[in-house]
Design a protein around this motif. Structure first.
Motif, PDB file in Angstrom:
ATOM      1  N   THR A  68       0.827  -1.210   0.000  1.00  0.00           N
ATOM      2  CA  THR A  68       0.000   0.000   0.000  1.00  0.00           C
ATOM      3  C   THR A  68       0.861   1.259   0.000  1.00  0.00           C
ATOM      4  O   THR A  68       0.529   2.249  -0.651  1.00  0.00           O
ATOM      5  N   PHE A  69       1.957   1.223   0.745  1.00  0.00           N
ATOM      6  CA  PHE A  69       2.834   2.390   0.872  1.00  0.00           C
ATOM      7  C   PHE A  69       4.266   2.013   0.525  1.00  0.00           C
ATOM      8  O   PHE A  69       4.621   0.834   0.509  1.00  0.00           O
ATOM      9  N   VAL A  89       2.757   7.157   9.845  1.00  0.00           N
ATOM     10  CA  VAL A  89       2.785   5.734   9.514  1.00  0.00           C
ATOM     11  C   VAL A  89       1.443   5.136   9.914  1.00  0.00           C
ATOM     12  O   VAL A  89       0.923   5.430  11.000  1.00  0.00           O
ATOM     13  N   SER A  90       0.889   4.320   9.066  1.00  0.00           N
ATOM     14  CA  SER A  90      -0.351   3.629   9.382  1.00  0.00           C
ATOM     15  C   SER A  90      -0.093   2.548  10.426  1.00  0.00           C
ATOM     16  O   SER A  90       1.059   2.189  10.713  1.00  0.00           O
ATOM     17  N   ALA A  96       4.360  -3.797  10.787  1.00  0.00           N
ATOM     18  CA  ALA A  96       5.404  -4.408   9.958  1.00  0.00           C
ATOM     19  C   ALA A  96       6.793  -4.105  10.512  1.00  0.00           C
ATOM     20  O   ALA A  96       7.664  -4.979  10.554  1.00  0.00           O
ATOM     21  N   TYR A  97       7.016  -2.862  10.926  1.00  0.00           N
ATOM     22  CA  TYR A  97       8.313  -2.513  11.508  1.00  0.00           C
ATOM     23  C   TYR A  97       8.588  -3.373  12.732  1.00  0.00           C
ATOM     24  O   TYR A  97       9.698  -3.916  12.902  1.00  0.00           O
ATOM     25  N   ASP A 221      -5.596   2.366   8.578  1.00  0.00           N
ATOM     26  CA  ASP A 221      -4.846   2.830   7.412  1.00  0.00           C
ATOM     27  C   ASP A 221      -4.596   4.331   7.424  1.00  0.00           C
ATOM     28  O   ASP A 221      -4.013   4.873   6.485  1.00  0.00           O
ATOM     29  N   GLU A 222      -5.013   5.012   8.483  1.00  0.00           N
ATOM     30  CA  GLU A 222      -4.794   6.456   8.571  1.00  0.00           C
ATOM     31  C   GLU A 222      -3.362   6.749   9.000  1.00  0.00           C
ATOM     32  O   GLU A 222      -2.732   5.972   9.718  1.00  0.00           O
ATOM     33  N   ARG A 223      -2.868   7.919   8.562  1.00  0.00           N
ATOM     34  CA  ARG A 223      -1.505   8.326   8.899  1.00  0.00           C
ATOM     35  C   ARG A 223      -1.553   9.767   9.373  1.00  0.00           C
ATOM     36  O   ARG A 223      -1.931  10.660   8.627  1.00  0.00           O
ATOM     37  N   GLY A 224      -1.181   9.990  10.619  1.00  0.00           N
ATOM     38  CA  GLY A 224      -1.252  11.331  11.191  1.00  0.00           C
ATOM     39  C   GLY A 224       0.102  11.881  11.569  1.00  0.00           C
ATOM     40  O   GLY A 224       1.018  11.129  11.929  1.00  0.00           O
ATOM     41  N   GLY A 225       0.238  13.203  11.506  1.00  0.00           N
ATOM     42  CA  GLY A 225       1.489  13.856  11.865  1.00  0.00           C
ATOM     43  C   GLY A 225       1.773  13.842  13.348  1.00  0.00           C
ATOM     44  O   GLY A 225       2.859  14.245  13.775  1.00  0.00           O
TER      45      GLY A 225
END
Length: 238
Positions: A68-69, A89-90, A96-97, A221-225
């Motif tokens: 996806t990314f 990062v979602s 995964a990391y 799946d959201e990615r926030g600052g």
């Protein structure tokens, strides 16, 4: 290292005047001992995951999101600040990391257990004193952006876990669910939900959002600052 064991999870009024409905009822939970990252995962650490092909190895993406990314959001800008927590990062990227690092995301119960540090009834990772600019990076008196990890040692737990309050929200393994939905809450959380739980508040949070019991959810799946993560590892008994 967090010893685990039984603890009372959540908060409710009048014991905590800032407690929200989603934080109650207070209930006893038991978790096994575990290791937790002293700091949130940094940009530098996450860059190693990218450089070593983490996004291209499907084995690390068993929780979903593979393909996806390719990098976190605004990655080139983030690389300017290697000691800051990685953000944008979602949940899938965070999971995964952690798999690549031979760990996993903490359950919501493990996260709160670590933040409470073996102390009954505390409101914040450092204790029950009200937040200030020496203990956490949050909206009042903060720099208005994430800061390098470990910049607020007075806000650490007695076990030396830093940045559990403020700076960046942290992904947990659990799907969101109200505590009242189960008489006896499973320490691993519900099997499905509207989104994944994030904990700890961030640099844009008000003081009440820094409390160890405060809980929020966002889509996986959201990615926030203002959202990052840290990893845990199980401590096996011999």
């Amino acid at each position: 290292r967090v010893e685990g064991g039984k603890f009372r999870m959540g908060a409710q009024k009048p014991d905590d005047p800032d407690a929200l409905e989603d934080e109650s009822p207070v209930h006893q939970v038991e978790v096994s001992q575990f290791f937790i990252g002293r700091y949130p995962v940094t940009v530098l650490e996450y860059d190693r995951f990218i450089a070593r092909g983490g996004y291209k190895e499907e084995q690390f993406w068993r929780a979903g999101g593979y393909g996806t990314f390719a990098t976190p959001g605004h990655w080139q800008q983030q690389l300017r600040y290697p000691n800051r927590p990685v953000v944008e990062v979602s949940w899938y990227e965070a999971a995964a990391y952690c798999a690549w690092a031979e760990g996993r995301l903490p359950t919501e119960a493990e996260w709160e257990c670590a933040a409470r540090g073996g102390r009954e009834g505390v409101r914040y990772p450092w204790g029950s004193q009200e937040p200030d600019r020496f203990r956490a990076n949050y909206i009042e008196g903060g720099p208005g952006q994430p800061t390098p990890v470990g910049m607020y040692p007075e806000g650490a737990t007695p076990q030396g876990v830093h940045d559990l309050a403020g700076n960046v929200w942290e992904w947990t393994a659990d799907w969101w669910g109200r505590y009242s939905e189960a008489a006896a809450r499973n320490p691993k959380g519900p099997k499905k939900g509207e989104g994944k739980v994030i904990r700890g508040g961030s640099w844009v949070s008000d003081p009440w959002g820094l409390r160890v019991s405060d809980r929020v959810w966002v889509g996986a799946d959201e990615r926030g600052g203002g959202v990052g993560f840290r990893c845990v590892r199980e401590l096996l008994s011999l």
